[in-house]
Design a protein around this motif. Structure first.
Motif, PDB file in Angstrom:
ATOM      1  N   UNK A   1      62.892  51.589  29.618  1.00 29.88           N
ATOM      2  CA  UNK A   1      63.225  52.798  30.368  1.00 29.88           C
ATOM      3  C   UNK A   1      64.280  52.548  31.443  1.00 29.88           C
ATOM      4  N   UNK A   2      64.656  51.291  31.618  1.00 28.14           N
ATOM      5  CA  UNK A   2      65.652  50.965  32.632  1.00 28.14           C
ATOM      6  C   UNK A   2      67.051  51.035  32.029  1.00 28.14           C
ATOM      7  N   UNK A   3      68.027  51.564  32.794  1.00 28.72           N
ATOM      8  CA  UNK A   3      69.414  51.495  32.319  1.00 28.72           C
ATOM      9  C   UNK A   3      69.926  50.063  32.529  1.00 28.72           C
ATOM     10  N   UNK A   4      70.967  49.623  31.864  1.00 23.44           N
ATOM     11  CA  UNK A   4      71.591  50.330  30.792  1.00 23.44           C
ATOM     12  C   UNK A   4      71.136  49.727  29.475  1.00 23.44           C
ATOM     13  N   UNK A   5      71.196  50.528  28.396  1.00 24.15           N
ATOM     14  CA  UNK A   5      70.752  50.046  27.095  1.00 24.15           C
ATOM     15  C   UNK A   5      71.870  49.261  26.392  1.00 24.15           C
ATOM     16  N   UNK A   6      71.447  48.277  25.634  1.00 21.30           N
ATOM     17  CA  UNK A   6      72.394  47.448  24.872  1.00 21.30           C
ATOM     18  C   UNK A   6      72.624  48.098  23.506  1.00 21.30           C
ATOM     19  N   UNK A   7      73.412  49.183  23.478  1.00 20.80           N
ATOM     20  CA  UNK A   7      73.573  49.954  22.249  1.00 20.80           C
ATOM     21  C   UNK A   7      74.322  49.177  21.176  1.00 20.80           C
TER      22      UNK A   7
ATOM     23  N   UNK B   1      72.739  48.567  17.488  1.00 22.65           N
ATOM     24  CA  UNK B   1      73.362  48.952  16.213  1.00 22.65           C
ATOM     25  C   UNK B   1      73.521  47.739  15.309  1.00 22.65           C
ATOM     26  N   UNK B   2      73.880  46.612  15.903  1.00 19.81           N
ATOM     27  CA  UNK B   2      74.017  45.384  15.123  1.00 19.81           C
ATOM     28  C   UNK B   2      72.684  44.978  14.491  1.00 19.81           C
TER      29      UNK B   2
ATOM     30  N   UNK C   1      67.888  40.830  23.991  1.00 16.15           N
ATOM     31  CA  UNK C   1      67.347  40.218  22.778  1.00 16.15           C
ATOM     32  C   UNK C   1      66.112  40.929  22.240  1.00 16.15           C
ATOM     33  N   UNK C   2      65.195  41.277  23.124  1.00 15.95           N
ATOM     34  CA  UNK C   2      63.895  41.806  22.687  1.00 15.95           C
ATOM     35  C   UNK C   2      63.934  43.315  22.489  1.00 15.95           C
ATOM     36  N   UNK C   3      64.372  44.051  23.515  1.00 18.00           N
ATOM     37  CA  UNK C   3      64.344  45.515  23.449  1.00 18.00           C
ATOM     38  C   UNK C   3      65.176  46.030  22.276  1.00 18.00           C
ATOM     39  N   UNK C   4      66.358  45.478  22.084  1.00 16.33           N
ATOM     40  CA  UNK C   4      67.228  45.943  20.997  1.00 16.33           C
ATOM     41  C   UNK C   4      66.592  45.685  19.636  1.00 16.33           C
ATOM     42  N   UNK C   5      65.948  44.535  19.457  1.00 13.50           N
ATOM     43  CA  UNK C   5      65.341  44.200  18.171  1.00 13.50           C
ATOM     44  C   UNK C   5      64.087  45.017  17.896  1.00 13.50           C
TER      45      UNK C   5
END
Length: 257
Positions: free
Chosen positions: A30-36, A40-41, A138-142
């Motif tokens: 919920x914290x900015x900023x997201x690793x968009x 996508x990767x 590493x974690x949130x994006x995956x």
């Protein structure tokens, strides 16, 4: 007795650590900023790179299930019910669970090995020193990518397995394209599709969390990387079955079965 107590304490400790890891995920997401870009990767690697394996497995699954079910229905003179039976079985249970297990093996082990290698080679520590948030990157994006991709893969697996069922029905029978799909979808309702779709989001989330937890907390050098990948597959597969059991009980209580 002492050995059993030790095993129980290790199990409870592991459950507590995973719960704390999950809590940290929700606090970071919920914290900015997201690793968009990384998200996508990961969607590409988790979704597209797994599609071929899932598609082939789903096709064979629908084909084999239809072929093996036909003799039993033939004994009762109910061969005409074959498309309906196969479609309900695939949509409700078989396709989503098998897809999740495939993803647990491929995605869970891949994430566990990747993050484990980064941990033992101190790349994660270097990211922390440089001011980057490695957990978010590493974690949130995956976890988000696996939560989104597993339902999509499951939906595609259902469609492909139903097509495999169509070919299986016509190996020893003669059912038209229109009649097969009419019977298949005529036996299905929202109570079949919606619970099946919803539980795949939980499957994807669990696979991502377990894989990331095992890899992120890997220890003991290169040996620990292998253990992280192996244990990620085992724990993720077990969690998939537990979630499926809970989902079946909930849908039964809601009268959707």
């Amino acid at each position: 007795m002492i050995h059993l107590i030790k095993i129980d304490s290790e199990f409870l400790r592991e459950v507590g650590e995973i719960a704390r890891f999950t809590g940290r995920f929700f606090s970071e997401v919920i914290k900015p900023k997201q690793e968009w870009e990384e998200f996508i990767n990961q969607c590409f690697w988790i979704g597209f790179k797994t599609l071929t394996l899932v598609g082939i497995t789903a096709f064979i699954m629908g084909l084999v299930m239809t072929i093996q079910s036909r003799p039993t229905l033939l004994e009762f003179g109910a061969v005409s019910m074959l498309p309906a039976m196969v479609s309900v079985s695939l949509v409700r249970e078989i396709a989503p669970v098998i897809t999740a297990l495939i993803c647990a093996g491929k995605i869970g082990s891949g994430i566990g090995a990747e993050l484990g290698s980064m941990r033992v080679t101190e790349q994660i520590d270097a990211m922390e020193v440089s001011g980057t948030n490695p957990f978010k990157y590493l974690v949130v994006s995956r976890v988000l990518a696996s939560t989104l991709m597993v339902p999509l893969l499951s939906s595609l697996a259902i469609a492909i397995s139903l097509y495999g069922g169509y070919l299986g029905v016509n190996i020893r029978g003669n059912v038209s394209w229109h009649l097969y799909w009419l019977q298949s979808f005529g036996a299905l309702g929202y109570g079949d599709f919606i619970p099946s779709l919803i539980k795949t989001f939980f499957f994807g989330f669990a696979i991502g969390i377990v894989g990331c937890y095992k890899g992120y907390n890997s220890k003991k050098g290169t040996e620990g990387v292998g253990r992280s990948a192996t244990s990620a597959v085992i724990v993720a597969s077990l969690v998939v079955f537990i979630i499926d059991l809970i989902a079946v009980q909930v849908t039964d209580l809601l009268g959707l079965t």
